[in-house]
Each structure stands twice: as C-alpha cells, then as structure tokens.
Design a protein around this motif. Structure first.
Motif, PDB file in Angstrom:
ATOM      1  N   HIS A 258       0.919  -1.367   0.053  1.00 40.94           N
ATOM      2  CA  HIS A 258       0.087   0.043  -0.129  1.00 40.94           C
ATOM      3  C   HIS A 258       0.879   1.372   0.090  1.00 40.94           C
ATOM      4  O   HIS A 258       1.819   1.225   0.629  1.00 40.94           O
ATOM      5  N   THR A 259       0.499   2.294  -0.798  1.00 40.59           N
ATOM      6  CA  THR A 259       1.213   3.539  -0.755  1.00 40.59           C
ATOM      7  C   THR A 259       0.088   4.632  -0.272  1.00 40.59           C
ATOM      8  O   THR A 259      -0.952   4.619  -0.448  1.00 40.59           O
ATOM      9  N   THR A 260       1.104   5.608   0.194  1.00 35.77           N
ATOM     10  CA  THR A 260      -0.122   6.846   0.497  1.00 35.77           C
ATOM     11  C   THR A 260       0.184   7.802  -0.233  1.00 35.77           C
ATOM     12  O   THR A 260       1.479   7.904  -0.880  1.00 35.77           O
ATOM     13  N   SER A 334      -1.610   0.062  -5.555  1.00 35.94           N
ATOM     14  CA  SER A 334      -1.188   0.151  -4.378  1.00 35.94           C
ATOM     15  C   SER A 334      -1.675   1.286  -3.559  1.00 35.94           C
ATOM     16  O   SER A 334      -1.686   1.621  -2.430  1.00 35.94           O
ATOM     17  N   ARG A 335      -2.526   2.346  -4.453  1.00 34.09           N
ATOM     18  CA  ARG A 335      -3.012   3.241  -3.678  1.00 34.09           C
ATOM     19  C   ARG A 335      -4.370   3.174  -3.394  1.00 34.09           C
ATOM     20  O   ARG A 335      -5.223   3.259  -2.459  1.00 34.09           O
ATOM     21  N   GLY A 337      -6.123  -0.306  -3.996  1.00 33.98           N
ATOM     22  CA  GLY A 337      -6.523  -1.696  -3.672  1.00 33.98           C
ATOM     23  C   GLY A 337      -7.351  -2.578  -4.295  1.00 33.98           C
ATOM     24  O   GLY A 337      -7.275  -2.303  -5.735  1.00 33.98           O
TER      25      GLY A 337
END
Ligand SMILES: Nc1ncnc2c1ncn2[C@@H]1O[C@H](COP(=O)(O)OP(=O)(O)OP(=O)(O)O)[C@@H](O)[C@H]1O
Ligand SMILES: [Zn+2]
Ligand SMILES: [Zn+2]
Length: 799
Positions: A258-260, A334-335, A337
């Motif tokens: 996961h990225t923010t 990754s942002r 899902g």
C-alpha cells in the motif's frame, strides 16, 4: 400489451432503427432495455438488443413475438444504450456493432448460461428448474413459460444468479465451499463434544466462531489446517453445509504494497486543485494536463481519483495498449487496492468477464484499461483520465472507428464530470483546443525535484555508415561502455514503425512479394518463414534466388533479435533483456521483464515501441534510439508529429532520478525539424512549427477530415465506383470542401481486394453528414456486387 424495440444483429444501415416485437404474456414486465433477445427476422432466427419497451408499435402490421431471452439481466446499461446511438451516428457504423463492441470479448458470442442458486430454498422449491442441483445449464427449450417467468423473478430477487458459460477458459469457476451454520453461542457446546486431539475439528470451530454465517472455499479451509475428514464430520454434525462458491480469477499477478499520497509540488497541487473543484461541482470541463516527462502526472491522476472516490463516485483511467499497464496499474492498485478493476488485451476472456462483472455489480470503483475500457459499465463516474492522450491506440482502426477521447467526452457530459487528457507531447488537436480555451490548460513544466531533462545528442548515420557498417554508432557504443562501467542502466529503442526486415537478392535485386497483396514479405527468423503482415500468407525462406538462382539472397533491415545478438557480441558481460512481440507473447512475461529490469538484474533493456513510454526506472541514464527516422519516410501528414512524440517520450526515460541522463539518437535525417526539436525537447517550438506546416497543407487541426475507402475484387470496379462517389460528393458539398482522389491506396491490393480512397478536408460542411449517410445507404445495394465502402471520420492517417 408490451412491445420491445429491438436492434437486430443484421449489419445493414436500415437496421440502425429498432424493430418492434411483441412481448409474450409470460414475459410481461420481465424484459428490460439492455437485454439481448432471440427473434425471428424474415425466416431467420437472430439475436438483438432490446433498446426500449413501448406500448405502441412503430409499425401497423402483425407483430412477431420475441422467441426467448438471451440475458436475464441487462448487459448494456441505460447510459451505454444512449452512447451506442450517438456513436453509430458519429462513426458511420452500425448500432449493432457499437453495442457488441461495448461487451467484453467472451460475452459477444452466443453463449450458454448457467443458473446458480444462491439460496438453498429455491433448489427444493423449483424442481422443474433445478432438478435438485445448485447449478444447472439454463436451457430455454426444456423450460415451460411459467418457469421462465419464475427464473426472471428469482434473478431479480437475488435468489439465483446467472453466469455466462463462456468457453472453457472463460468459464466462471465454481469451487467447493462450506457455509457456517452455527450461531456463535452454539460453538462452546459443540467444542465440548470434540475429542482433544481432533485438531481439524477444533480448528474448524475456531474459524466458525470468528466468521459466523460466512461461506469459505474448501481450499481456504484446508490451507488453514481444517482436514477434509474434519469437514465431513462438521457437515454431519450440521456445523457447516456444503455449497459452491465462485472463485474470482485475479488478473493481478502479484500483491502490492500500500502507498500513501505523496506531498505534491506546487504545480501538481495547482492541477489537482482545479480538477478536484470540477469533480466536486460536477462540472464537465476537459483539462489538458501537459507535463514534461517525469513531472509526476501519475500522482496528479491518483490524487484526483482519490477525490472522486471521496465524493462517492467512480473513476475511469485509460492508458495506451499494454505498454504501460504493469507499472501504472501497480501504482494505482497500491493506492486503491481491490477497488481497482483492470481491462486490457492480455487478460483471458474469463478474467475480462470477471472484471467486467465486478464493475457492473458496483464492486470495482476504479477502472484502469486500454481503449475498449472506455465502455466499462461504471456507474456515477466522477472523473475520466486519458493518459498519453496523443497515443494512436486510442483510435480504433476497424468498425466502429471511434476515437476514445470523443467517447470519453460524451460519457463525461452524461455523468457531469471532468475529463483529464494527459501527455508530455499532446496531440496537435488537443493542444490547439487548449490554446483556444475550449480545453482548460494545466501544465507541469518541470521534472520532479527539479531534475534536469536529459542531454540529447544526434548522430548522423550517413557519415557513420560511410566509415563502418554497424547498427551501433561509435558514439552510442562508447556511451554504452561508459554506463556499463558505472553500473547504470541503458534502454535501446529500435523504431520499428513501418520497418521490417525483408529479403533481397544482391545479384538481381529480387524481393519476395506476397502473392495476394502488393507488399514485400517480412522475414521471421524464429519460424523460418516469410510472412505477409496483411493477409497472413506464409512461405519458407528460399536459400537461392527464385529469379536468378544466385545464392546471395540476404536479409535487409534490422530486427530486435539481430540487435540483441550484436549487443551481446559487442558487450559480452552486459546482461541484456529484449522486449518485443516475440518475448512478451506469454502471459506475465511483460511484467517479468519489467520487474527484472526494475530490480537492476539486467543492464540493457532493448526493444520496440513497447519500451518507449511510461516506464519509470531511476537507474536508467542512457537511452539510445537506433533508427529515429523510420517513420519519417511514411507518406503520412502525422509522421513528424509521431516521430517527435516518440523521441521525446523515449528520451524521457533517461535520468529520471538523481543521476543525470543522456540520450543518443541515430538518424539519417539529422536536420529534420522533428529530430532537431526532439533534441531540445522543445514541444513549444515543435507545436508552432508543425502548426504552420498543417496550416499551409490544410491539414488537421485546421481542417476536419474524412476518409472514404472502397474495395472490391476488381480494380476497375473499385475505381469506377469511387469516381461515382466523387461525383456525388462534388454535387452535394460546397466549393470550399477539398476532395482528394480517388487514388489507389499505398498498398493497393490486400488479400486480392483492390483498395481506393477519397479524402475530404473541410472546415464547415452542413451537408456532409447527410451526404455520407446517403453514400452508406447506397453502398448497401452495391455490396451485392462485392463492393465495400468504409467511412473513417477523422482518420489517423491518409494511407
Ligand atoms: N510530489 C512528488 N514528490 C516526490 N516524488 C514524486 C512526486 N510526484 C511524483 N513523484 C515521482 O516522480 C517520478 C515521475 O513521476 P511520473 O512517472 O508520474 O511522471 P510522468 O509525468 O507520468 O512521466 P512520463 O510522462 O515520463 O511517464 C515517479 O517515480 C513518482 O513516484
Ligand atoms: Zn536474384
Ligand atoms: Zn498478403
């Protein structure tokens, strides 16, 4: 009495209007627009799409009834039904082909359906339908009308589900599963009666305690330590009930971290703010986001998509053909899902169907895909993004010849949302609209963290070739050695547009040609054949010249295989990866190559156009372009634009992080403006120069264009019909319209059909639409004599 208006599957102009069919009593209130039905047409049995339900027929005679329903729920929603009407009109195509284009591959054919009971009670209650089974083939013929009505009712109540029985691979996968039957407070009691060493049963009760009422795939339970014998016992004791659960194929090959959201720079923030205001206010602007390579356009997309989701809406993001998907899809997933669905050509029919299903049911909120994904059945769209908006894959070459940008704009208007067109090298059309204020203009003029654009140098291959015969110039070879020494990475692009290796006899000049087409055959070393890329003809590679019997018959041109060989010879210690159609045929191989290069497990990535765009590898500090100008020789008014775009895009892969990047472009036309301006990566000057060329040549974006193509098995017939059309055009259009042709196409004969074309250039022609529609109607009659007419509105090229 209800009447269904049906677009039938007979591709003729007349059938763009619906035909009326009676809805039989047992189907009253069951037929919904967007379902497919089987009907009689003349004495044929055909299929069609219901587009409306009325109580009056469009026709006075006796109506035939609908024979049966193909779908039990609509497969085309209200928005897409309307879109089909607009699209057929705009692209001079048949409404039926527009509707079919909107469905995912596997659903287009006539396929079988299966009914799946989602509740046990229905299996017992309707033995005539289910014969005691949870899942049955839906066979209209074996059911009476009453049962059909029932099936529809149950479908609507969610008590049964319909699955398309696609081909073997495409079939939805149902797997053995168990449903938890115990209430949480019953668990301890049951646990008391279990032997201490019955680990499987204990594990099962444990899982049931945590997930009351849930249904688990058997494979998941066994993986969690529940033995099959424990499951059998559990079933006997009434803890669980055996059932089936759909296994959703997962086209995402790997899990992602996961990225923010990143902290935006000022330019990015300004762009995101403006887009987000539109999203919130449901405004329907088109933005052109022009950002140099490596300026962080993707982050702008991501944060705008996030905003659309926050406002409770969905988002659609389009990318060029699979070239981009592995890296970009990774970033989006990754942002966001599992809310992301992905639609592209590398998916199997089954995967595509599953993804379509997830979108249609509202489970997936973000769709990333190529051209055809513009028809994704997303509801309540809040934002549409077209990345690399200039890319030619956004125009469909065959019927219906739509431009994705136009379809996206239509959907955005329908959904009251903005469209973002992003590119480092916008198409001239889009940039001109931004200049006129038709589009709103957003720019990212700098690379992230003020990294410099790479330094580009140009090698004149005319002088180079005079000194030595090699694919790699001295300058490029030296630069490669330098980077290998520094342990940095290299990308080598072989520009294959309009370029392929062919065979030629050195003694008499003989070149093998296709027997069916006016084109030379292409050498395929892997299959040892000469292939025609137009009709599929194949023949073995001759070892002596068929004309003069000389043995000096040789290959000309460079393929990526040959380039790889040469690079390996010249740099034996370098680790080389090749990416082209041959090395990416297998599923997942594209990702595998990108992963390997990304992990710096290779030094050189070489390949065709596939590697030119979108890739973001920080260690790459050298890009080499082997043959920059192979597209420049094309008789195509967009060839300068394409060349400039390609060179700028591929140059942009170099020096994206801390290390300064370099680019070396090999060319035979070092003075051409497209190459000179790619050297300075000066889009602004290219735009100004090319706009002047277009203005003087009366080309888009100053003029609108239409291409009419006619083909038949006889050259005489094709020519004379096209001259007939020319006369008709001249009689109906204004004096200002410029009509070119008819001329034989660059490749006149393809598959023994002769092709001629007419190009119309115009600025304002109120009669054009009517005239072209008439030509299409007339051409239907001529079809009987073997003549086909195709109309391409705003063609990509004039070839
Ligand atoms: N605000 C930011 N702060 C730090 N890094 C960022 C920021 N925005 C983007 N990046 C990083 O900069 C790099 C380049 O961004 P990106 O790939 O989105 O560029 P792009 O404009 O799409 O380029 P191209 O047109 O060449 O594909 C990426 O590695 C991205 O993660
Ligand atoms: Zn010869
Ligand atoms: Zn051929």
């Amino acid at each position: 009495m209800q009447i269904a208006q049906v677009i039938v599957d007979i591709p003729t102009r007349q059938t763009n209007n619906p035909y009326s069919y009676l809805i039989p009593d047992y189907l009253t209130d069951q037929v919904v627009p967007g379902m497919r039905v089987a009907v009689s047409f003349g004495n044929r049995k055909i299929t069609g799409f219901v587009v409306a339900i009325t109580d009056k027929a469009a026709f006075d005679g006796k109506l035939k009834p609908i024979d049966s329903l193909i779908d039990l729920a609509p497969v085309i929603n209200k928005e897409l039904l309307q879109l089909a009407t607009w699209m057929a009109d705009k692209t001079y195509s048949f409404k039926i082909s527009c509707l079919q284009t909107m469905l995912p591959g596997g659903m287009r054919t006539k396929n079988q359906k299966r009914l799946i009971a989602t509740e046990d009670s229905v299996v017992a209650a309707y033995p005539k339908i289910f014969h005691g089974q949870h899942e049955v083939d839906y066979n209209r013929q074996s059911l009476d009308n009453q049962s059909v009505t029932k099936v529809l009712e149950l479908e609507r109540q969610g008590k049964i589900r319909v699955e398309y029985n696609l081909t073997k691979h495409a079939r939805p996968i149902m797997m053995k599963a168990y449903q938890a039957m115990l209430k949480p407070d019953q668990i301890s009691g049951e646990l008391a009666g279990v032997r201490k060493n019955a680990n499987g049963q204990i594990r099962l009760l444990d899982i049931l305690r945590q997930h009351p009422g849930e249904t688990f795939l058997q494979s998941k339970l066994t993986a969690a330590g529940v033995t099959t014998s424990a499951l059998k016992t559990g079933e006997q004791k009434g803890w669980v009930k055996a059932t089936l659960k759909r296994h959703v194929r997962n086209p995402f090959l790997r899990p992602v971290a996961h990225t923010t959201p990143l902290h935006l720079n000022a330019d990015q923030q300004k762009a995101v703010d403006q887009i987000n205001i539109d999203v919130s206010d449901r405004k329907n602007d088109v933005f052109l986001l022009e950002g140099v390579t490596g300026s962080g356009k993707t982050e702008v997309y991501l944060q705008s998509i996030a905003h659309a989701l926050e406002t409770g809406r969905t988002a659609l993001m389009l990318v060029p053909e699979i070239t981009l998907t592995p890296q970009i899809v990774g970033r989006i997933r990754s942002r966001f899902g599992d809310q992301v669905a992905m639609l592209h050509s590398a998916l199997s029919n089954g995967e595509r169907y599953d993804e379509w299903q997830r979108i249609n049911s509202g489970q997936a909120k973000v769709v990333v895909g190529v051209r055809s994904a513009v028809f994704a059945p997303l509801d309540n769209i809040g934002l549409i993004i077209i990345d690399e908006e200039h890319d030619s894959s956004y125009k469909q070459a065959d019927n219906p010849r739509y431009q994705t940008r136009d379809v996206a704009k239509w959907r955005a208007a329908y959904n009251h949302c903005p469209v973002v067109l992003g590119s480092a090298t916008p198409s001239l059309e889009s940039r001109a609209r931004a200049m006129k204020g038709v589009y709103r203009f957003l720019t990212l003029p700098e690379r992230i963290n003020h990294h410099a654009l790479p330094h580009v140098s140009i090698v004149d291959m005319k002088t180079e070739m005079a000194q030595h015969q090699s694919i790699l110039s001295n300058q490029l070879a030296n630069a490669i050695s330098d980077r290998l020494e520094k342990h940095e990475q290299i990308i080598l692009l072989l520009n294959r547009r309009g370029y392929s290796s062919f065979l030629m006899c050195r003694d008499c000049g003989y070149v093998p040609k296709c027997p069916n087409c006016d084109i030379s055959l292409t050498v395929h070393k892997d299959t040892h054949t000469l292939d025609c890329h137009y009709c599929g003809h194949k023949e073995p590679i001759p070892s002596v010249c068929p004309q003069c019997h000389s043995k000096r018959i040789r290959f000309y041109g460079v393929g990526s295989q040959q380039l790889e060989e040469q690079v390996r010879n010249q740099f034996p210690t370098a680790r080389v990866l090749r990416m082209d159609v041959d090395t990416t045929r297998r599923k997942g191989s594209h990702e595998a190559i990108i992963d390997k290069f990304g992990a710096h497990k290779a030094d050189i990535l070489l390949g065709t156009q596939m590697i030119a765009k979108g890739l973001d590898f920080p260690e790459v500090t050298l890009v080499g372009v082997l043959n920059a100008d192979s597209a420049l020789q094309f008789p195509d008014f967009r060839s300068s634009e394409r060349t400039f775009q390609l060179l700028t895009q591929v140059s942009g892969r170099s020096g994206r992080a801390d290390k300064v990047g370099g680019v070396i472009i090999q060319t035979f036309n070092p003075d051409h403006y497209a190459i000179q301006l790619a050297k300075t990566q000066d889009y602004e000057r290219f735009y100004a120069t090319e706009m002047r060329v277009r203005h003087d040549g009366k080309y888009p974006p100053y003029y609108f264009t239409v291409k009419l193509t006619g083909n038949s098995p006889s050259e005489n017939q094709t020519a004379s019909e096209m001259f007939g059309i020319l006369t008709f055009l001249k009689d109906n259009l204004s004096k200002q319209a410029i009509i070119l042709g008819p001329t034989p196409k660059a490749i006149t004969r393809i598959n023994n059909q002769y092709y001629y074309q007419i190009i119309i250039k115009y600025r304002k022609e109120p009669n054009l639409k009517k005239t072209l529609d008439q030509i299409l109607v007339d051409s239907q009659k001529k079809q009987r004599h073997g003549l086909q007419i195709a109309i391409d509105n705003e063609p990509l090229d004039f070839m």
